[in-house]
Design an enzyme around this catalytic site. Structure first.
Site, PDB file in Angstrom:
ATOM      1  N   LYS A 125       9.597  -8.112  -1.132  1.00 35.43           N
ATOM      2  CA  LYS A 125       8.923  -8.863  -2.199  1.00 35.43           C
ATOM      3  C   LYS A 125       9.965  -9.375  -3.204  1.00 35.43           C
ATOM      4  O   LYS A 125       9.903 -10.522  -3.650  1.00 35.43           O
ATOM      5  CB  LYS A 125       7.877  -7.978  -2.888  1.00 35.43           C
ATOM      6  N   GLN A 152       3.144  -0.337  -5.644  1.00 29.55           N
ATOM      7  CA  GLN A 152       3.191  -0.148  -4.194  1.00 29.55           C
ATOM      8  C   GLN A 152       2.390   1.088  -3.797  1.00 29.55           C
ATOM      9  O   GLN A 152       2.647   2.181  -4.302  1.00 29.55           O
ATOM     10  CB  GLN A 152       4.658  -0.032  -3.734  1.00 29.55           C
ATOM     11  N   ASP A 195      -2.014  -8.431  -7.220  1.00 29.02           N
ATOM     12  CA  ASP A 195      -2.457  -7.906  -5.919  1.00 29.02           C
ATOM     13  C   ASP A 195      -3.965  -8.086  -5.748  1.00 29.02           C
ATOM     14  O   ASP A 195      -4.492  -7.918  -4.651  1.00 29.02           O
ATOM     15  CB  ASP A 195      -2.132  -6.397  -5.814  1.00 29.02           C
TER      16      ASP A 195
END
Ligand code: NDP
Length: 293
Positions: A52, A96, A119
């Site tokens: 990322k 994460q 997200d």
């Protein structure tokens, strides 16, 4: 059979984002900034966070990673989320997953400001997406929508079967395919582990989206002639044909299913590359305050 080339489509989107960032720079604006929180040493999580950060660099975004050891307390993690929420330099924040067992994943997700939740996991974003308001849509389903759109596949009036109902893939996917828009406007059936007569249902699908996490589960007899098949699954299996000693396969038995389809995503190189690109698209929207003005 036409291959849906996720790698090529994701590269094209990255180039568009990079051009947009260059314009922002020229106009003297701040470039988008994505922050990631990574807890522990899990190699897969480390790889995801590193890729990322690399993708951010490629398109000209700033990025920062907050790394913590496995024994961080929930309180300290929540404080870090608050700190990033309050940092005007940072546009988007991802945590994460999975987090260590002593930390409540949902509590952490809900602590992220919906405005920075690129997200798209916060209930506010999920709810907004569900009722058709502007929202950050979670990266994988958003990536699948991009693949469908950019491959020129029309979904209005089609029978779409979504195999899997997880919060991060199957559920949002089914909502997006049923929304009043193109891509969307499909008649959607959601299947899961309790579904009866699965094969009969999948064989009716004009568009079959598979996210069940079972290697090569979908076989040719489960698929309608000329269907569009999107394979979200990723599995690492041993192989004596590759240098690394493993290869990637999906939830679909590609060799036999691809012979019947009009369009299909390969694994690797289908949905996978789109996930990170979707995150970049969401971060750009966050920087431009497109979702929450
Ligand atoms: P989950 O394990 O969270 O969900 C799987 C879903 O499939 C569940 O709804 C489950 O039903 C259903 N299911 C499992 N077995 C069967 C079966 N035999 N028959 C019918 N339904 C079944 O998986 P995810 O949604 O997180 O991920 C799915 C796949 O996609 C995985 O391979 C994952 O690695 C991959 N993935 C890929 C990404 C990418 O970037 N390309 C991103 C995210 C995931 P029930 O609800 O009843 O248990």
């Amino acid at each position: 059979m036409e291959l849906i080339d996720g790698k090529k489509i994701s590269e094209a989107i990255k180039a568009e984002i990079a051009a947009e960032v260059a314009k922002m720079k020229d106009a003297g604006e701040k470039v988008p900034h994505l922050a990631a929180i990574l807890v522990g040493e899990d190699p897969a999580s480390q790889t995801y966070v590193n890729s990322k950060a690399k993708a951010c660099q490629e398109v000209g975004f700033d990025s920062s990673t907050y790394r913590f050891s496995e024994d961080i307390t929930e309180e300290k993690l929540l404080e870090t989320v608050d700190f990033i929420n309050n940092d005007p330099e940072i546009d988007g924040l991802i945590v994460q997953l999975p987090l260590p067992k002593h930390i409540n994943n949902q509590k952490v997700i809900e602590r992220i400001l919906p405005e920075k939740d690129v997200d798209g996991f916060h209930p506010v974003n999920v709810g907004r997406m569900t009722i058709g308001l502007p929202a950050y849509v979670s990266a994988t389903p958003f990536g699948v929508i991009q693949l469908i759109e950019r491959s020129g596949i029309k979904t209005t009036g089609m029978n779409c079967v979504v195999l899997g109902r997880s919060n991060i893939v199957g559920k949002p996917m089914s909502i997006l395919m049923a929304r009043n828009a193109e891509p969307g406007n499909a008649t959607v059936t959601v299947c899961h582990s309790k579904t009866k007569n699965l094969k009969e249902i999948t064989a009716q699908a004009d568009i079959l989206i598979v996210a069940i996490g079972q290697p090569e589960f979908v076989t040719a007899d489960m698929v309608k002639e000329d269907a569009v098949v999107i394979d979200v699954g990723i599995h690492r299996v041993p192989s004596d044909k590759t240098k690394s000693g493993f290869r990637l396969i999906g939830d679909v038995k590609y060799d036999e299913v691809s012979k019947k389809t009009s369009h299909i995503t390969p694994v690797p190189g289908g949905v996978g590359p789109m996930t990170i690109v979707s995150l970049l698209m969401n971060t750009l929207k966050a920087a431009k305050k497109e979702i929450y003005a």
